[in-house]
Motif scaffolding. Structure first.
Motif, PDB file in Angstrom:
ATOM      1  N   ILE A 258      54.982  67.130  55.769  1.00 40.60           N
ATOM      2  CA  ILE A 258      55.403  66.906  54.390  1.00 40.60           C
ATOM      3  C   ILE A 258      55.013  68.087  53.506  1.00 40.60           C
ATOM      4  O   ILE A 258      55.824  68.572  52.701  1.00 40.60           O
ATOM      5  CB  ILE A 258      54.801  65.590  53.862  1.00 40.60           C
ATOM      6  CG1 ILE A 258      55.415  64.395  54.604  1.00 40.60           C
ATOM      7  CG2 ILE A 258      55.030  65.460  52.358  1.00 40.60           C
ATOM      8  CD1 ILE A 258      54.733  63.074  54.334  1.00 40.60           C
ATOM      9  N   ILE A 259      53.792  68.560  53.630  1.00 41.23           N
ATOM     10  CA  ILE A 259      53.348  69.690  52.807  1.00 41.23           C
ATOM     11  C   ILE A 259      54.114  70.951  53.183  1.00 41.23           C
ATOM     12  O   ILE A 259      54.440  71.777  52.316  1.00 41.23           O
ATOM     13  CB  ILE A 259      51.830  69.885  52.930  1.00 41.23           C
ATOM     14  CG1 ILE A 259      51.106  68.696  52.284  1.00 41.23           C
ATOM     15  CG2 ILE A 259      51.387  71.195  52.262  1.00 41.23           C
ATOM     16  CD1 ILE A 259      49.614  68.700  52.441  1.00 41.23           C
ATOM     17  N   THR A 260      54.466  71.104  54.474  1.00 37.45           N
ATOM     18  CA  THR A 260      55.282  72.241  54.897  1.00 37.45           C
ATOM     19  C   THR A 260      56.648  72.193  54.233  1.00 37.45           C
ATOM     20  O   THR A 260      57.178  73.216  53.782  1.00 37.45           O
ATOM     21  CB  THR A 260      55.439  72.266  56.425  1.00 37.45           C
ATOM     22  OG1 THR A 260      54.154  72.337  57.043  1.00 37.45           O
ATOM     23  CG2 THR A 260      56.258  73.473  56.870  1.00 37.45           C
ATOM     24  N   MET A 261      57.254  71.000  54.173  1.00 38.16           N
ATOM     25  CA  MET A 261      58.548  70.855  53.481  1.00 38.16           C
ATOM     26  C   MET A 261      58.444  71.326  52.036  1.00 38.16           C
ATOM     27  O   MET A 261      59.320  72.047  51.543  1.00 38.16           O
ATOM     28  CB  MET A 261      58.987  69.386  53.498  1.00 38.16           C
ATOM     29  CG  MET A 261      59.485  68.878  54.820  1.00 38.16           C
ATOM     30  SD  MET A 261      59.902  67.112  54.713  1.00 38.16           S
ATOM     31  CE  MET A 261      60.518  66.806  56.389  1.00 38.16           C
ATOM     32  N   VAL A 262      57.374  70.928  51.374  1.00 40.23           N
ATOM     33  CA  VAL A 262      57.195  71.258  49.953  1.00 40.23           C
ATOM     34  C   VAL A 262      56.999  72.758  49.764  1.00 40.23           C
ATOM     35  O   VAL A 262      57.668  73.382  48.931  1.00 40.23           O
ATOM     36  CB  VAL A 262      56.000  70.480  49.363  1.00 40.23           C
ATOM     37  CG1 VAL A 262      55.719  70.939  47.936  1.00 40.23           C
ATOM     38  CG2 VAL A 262      56.276  68.981  49.389  1.00 40.23           C
ATOM     39  N   VAL A 263      56.105  73.340  50.538  1.00 41.58           N
ATOM     40  CA  VAL A 263      55.804  74.764  50.381  1.00 41.58           C
ATOM     41  C   VAL A 263      56.978  75.613  50.844  1.00 41.58           C
ATOM     42  O   VAL A 263      57.317  76.633  50.224  1.00 41.58           O
ATOM     43  CB  VAL A 263      54.515  75.119  51.153  1.00 41.58           C
ATOM     44  CG1 VAL A 263      54.238  76.612  51.055  1.00 41.58           C
ATOM     45  CG2 VAL A 263      53.334  74.337  50.596  1.00 41.58           C
ATOM     46  N   SER A 304      54.828  71.185  66.726  1.00 41.23           N
ATOM     47  CA  SER A 304      53.722  71.228  65.770  1.00 41.23           C
ATOM     48  C   SER A 304      53.253  72.656  65.531  1.00 41.23           C
ATOM     49  O   SER A 304      52.940  73.040  64.399  1.00 41.23           O
ATOM     50  CB  SER A 304      52.551  70.376  66.282  1.00 41.23           C
ATOM     51  OG  SER A 304      52.924  69.025  66.397  1.00 41.23           O
ATOM     52  N   ILE A 305      53.225  73.454  66.600  1.00 43.90           N
ATOM     53  CA  ILE A 305      52.829  74.856  66.473  1.00 43.90           C
ATOM     54  C   ILE A 305      53.827  75.607  65.605  1.00 43.90           C
ATOM     55  O   ILE A 305      53.455  76.409  64.736  1.00 43.90           O
ATOM     56  CB  ILE A 305      52.720  75.508  67.873  1.00 43.90           C
ATOM     57  CG1 ILE A 305      51.555  74.886  68.653  1.00 43.90           C
ATOM     58  CG2 ILE A 305      52.538  77.018  67.755  1.00 43.90           C
ATOM     59  CD1 ILE A 305      51.483  75.338  70.095  1.00 43.90           C
ATOM     60  N   ILE A 306      55.112  75.330  65.820  1.00 41.94           N
ATOM     61  CA  ILE A 306      56.162  75.998  65.042  1.00 41.94           C
ATOM     62  C   ILE A 306      56.065  75.615  63.568  1.00 41.94           C
ATOM     63  O   ILE A 306      56.158  76.464  62.676  1.00 41.94           O
ATOM     64  CB  ILE A 306      57.551  75.661  65.608  1.00 41.94           C
ATOM     65  CG1 ILE A 306      57.710  76.279  67.005  1.00 41.94           C
ATOM     66  CG2 ILE A 306      58.659  76.147  64.679  1.00 41.94           C
ATOM     67  CD1 ILE A 306      58.976  75.877  67.721  1.00 41.94           C
ATOM     68  N   ILE A 307      55.862  74.320  63.295  1.00 43.15           N
ATOM     69  CA  ILE A 307      55.749  73.856  61.912  1.00 43.15           C
ATOM     70  C   ILE A 307      54.521  74.468  61.241  1.00 43.15           C
ATOM     71  O   ILE A 307      54.570  74.905  60.087  1.00 43.15           O
ATOM     72  CB  ILE A 307      55.684  72.318  61.864  1.00 43.15           C
ATOM     73  CG1 ILE A 307      57.037  71.727  62.286  1.00 43.15           C
ATOM     74  CG2 ILE A 307      55.313  71.826  60.467  1.00 43.15           C
ATOM     75  CD1 ILE A 307      57.027  70.227  62.433  1.00 43.15           C
ATOM     76  N   GLY A 308      53.398  74.508  61.976  1.00 45.88           N
ATOM     77  CA  GLY A 308      52.196  75.133  61.438  1.00 45.88           C
ATOM     78  C   GLY A 308      52.404  76.610  61.151  1.00 45.88           C
ATOM     79  O   GLY A 308      51.958  77.130  60.122  1.00 45.88           O
ATOM     80  N   ILE A 315      53.263  80.615  53.103  1.00 47.49           N
ATOM     81  CA  ILE A 315      52.165  80.842  52.164  1.00 47.49           C
ATOM     82  C   ILE A 315      51.754  82.312  52.148  1.00 47.49           C
ATOM     83  O   ILE A 315      51.469  82.888  51.097  1.00 47.49           O
ATOM     84  CB  ILE A 315      50.955  79.950  52.520  1.00 47.49           C
ATOM     85  CG1 ILE A 315      51.312  78.470  52.315  1.00 47.49           C
ATOM     86  CG2 ILE A 315      49.751  80.319  51.671  1.00 47.49           C
ATOM     87  CD1 ILE A 315      50.216  77.516  52.754  1.00 47.49           C
ATOM     88  N   ALA A 316      51.752  82.947  53.330  1.00 46.56           N
ATOM     89  CA  ALA A 316      51.287  84.329  53.432  1.00 46.56           C
ATOM     90  C   ALA A 316      52.321  85.341  52.955  1.00 46.56           C
ATOM     91  O   ALA A 316      51.966  86.410  52.451  1.00 46.56           O
ATOM     92  CB  ALA A 316      50.894  84.636  54.878  1.00 46.56           C
ATOM     93  N   ALA A 317      53.616  85.016  53.099  1.00 48.11           N
ATOM     94  CA  ALA A 317      54.674  85.987  52.789  1.00 48.11           C
ATOM     95  C   ALA A 317      54.599  86.534  51.365  1.00 48.11           C
ATOM     96  O   ALA A 317      54.645  87.760  51.171  1.00 48.11           O
ATOM     97  CB  ALA A 317      56.043  85.367  53.065  1.00 48.11           C
ATOM     98  N   PRO A 318      54.478  85.691  50.323  1.00 52.54           N
ATOM     99  CA  PRO A 318      54.406  86.241  48.954  1.00 52.54           C
ATOM    100  C   PRO A 318      53.196  87.144  48.734  1.00 52.54           C
ATOM    101  O   PRO A 318      53.274  88.138  48.015  1.00 52.54           O
ATOM    102  CB  PRO A 318      54.328  84.982  48.073  1.00 52.54           C
ATOM    103  CG  PRO A 318      54.889  83.887  48.907  1.00 52.54           C
ATOM    104  CD  PRO A 318      54.494  84.223  50.306  1.00 52.54           C
TER     105      PRO A 318
END
Length: 331
Positions: A258-263, A304-308, A315-318
């Protein structure tokens, strides 16, 4: 009386600005994933397969909508999956008493709302960081579910209860999917077209300035936590109905997705920016990725590894891009 904070209307974005927006970039990636999946598996383009694929992400997507608003306000809730579990357990016990579907749904929504209220009060009244509070309640709510249910499974739900998670509104459009579309529109209007949404952005950008502008920051954040809890209760209704059973491990590990979807949707994890449109597109992107990998029989742990990896990358890209732009020539 609380002052209403008036903000000037935003200028219309030019075509070039839209083309270089994060939402447009997500659309391109989503289209590319769609094409790759259609080439990788002959079963991907089957209409019924695509329809059934929505069951794998809709409940998470519904929760992602209020979570996006919460993160924009500089807060976070890591207990969302545990709230779903506890609400499902409450519905299971309600079903054991012979209650009808309406009472079972009310039980799930009520427990979700109560859990959100607990989180919100702990954060706003006692000034405890939300990440600390919700890590604690994540274990608390899940632990209560295990204590109440143990290793048993509850399955005695009314027959009509199955419609919420398995029924179709029209042709191949499931009730869950249609509900998600409606809620996405509601949250879009709430965040982008109302004073409540403008206050959310103001708090996320500078809570101190928002407070001195007349915004009741604590009350606003409390409402957002309650809203997240209520929608988690709704997700519990849908998920429990789809599975037809309740167990304490339900929705285990959903926080990451869920947090991955948001970010991934462009919501700044530090607060202050993000759109519902971006989250909406990110939901379908993640849905296509997981569905395509499932058709290729990729193990769940690899997913799960791919989603992580997607979460870390977004998060790191910007940060990396900013460092690259600020790098002095020749350094």
């Amino acid at each position: 009386m609380e002052k209403i904070m008036h903000t000037p209307s935003l200028p219309k974005l030019s075509l070039s600005t839209r083309l270089f927006s994060w939402e447009f970039f997500l659309l391109l990636i989503t289209a590319a994933v769609f094409v790759i999946n259609s080439l990788a598996s002959p079963y991907f383009l089957d209409p019924w397969n695509l329809s059934d694929a929505t069951f794998n992400f809709v409940e998470k997507a519904i929760v992602a909508l209020p979570v996006a608003m919460l993160i924009i306000s500089r807060e976070i809730d890591l207990s969302i999956a545990s709230i779903i579990a506890l609400a499902s357990v409450a519905m299971g016990f309600m079903a054991q008493t012979g209650a009808d579907s309406a009472l079972i749904v009310l039980a799930g929504l009520g427990v979700g709302l109560l859990c959100g209220l607990v989180n919100g009060l702990l954060v706003t009244r006692f000034q405890i960081p939300s990440i600390v509070v919700t890590i604690g309640t994540m274990s608390l709510f899940r632990g209560i579910s295990y204590i109440l249910l143990g290793d048993t499974v509850m399955k005695d739900y009314p027959q009509d209860f199955a419609y919420f998670g398995q029924g179709y509104v029209y042709a191949m459009f499931s009730f869950e999917f249609v509900l998600f579309l409606v809620l996405a529109l509601v949250f879009y209007l709430l965040l982008h077209k109302t004073n409540f949404g403008r206050r959310t952005y103001a708090i996320g950008n500078n809570p101190t300035a928002a407070f001195y502008s007349g915004i009741n920051v604590a009350r606003h954040r409390l409402i957002l936590f309650v809203l997240v809890g209520l929608v988690c209760g709704l997700a519990a209704v849908l998920l429990t109905s789809r599975l037809g059973s309740t167990r304490p491990t339900i929705a285990l590990g959903w926080e990451l997705s869920i947090i991955t979807m948001v970010v991934l949707g462009g919501v700044n994890i530090m607060g202050g920016s993000g759109t519902i449109a971006g989250v909406f597109i990110a939901v379908f992107l993640m849905g296509l990725v997981t569905f395509g990998l499932g058709l290729l029989n990729v193990p769940g742990i690899v997913m799960s590894i791919i989603i992580g990896g997607m979460l870390i990358g977004v998060i790191a890209a910007p940060v990396l891009l900013k460092k690259f732009k600020n790098r002095k020539p020749g350094s």
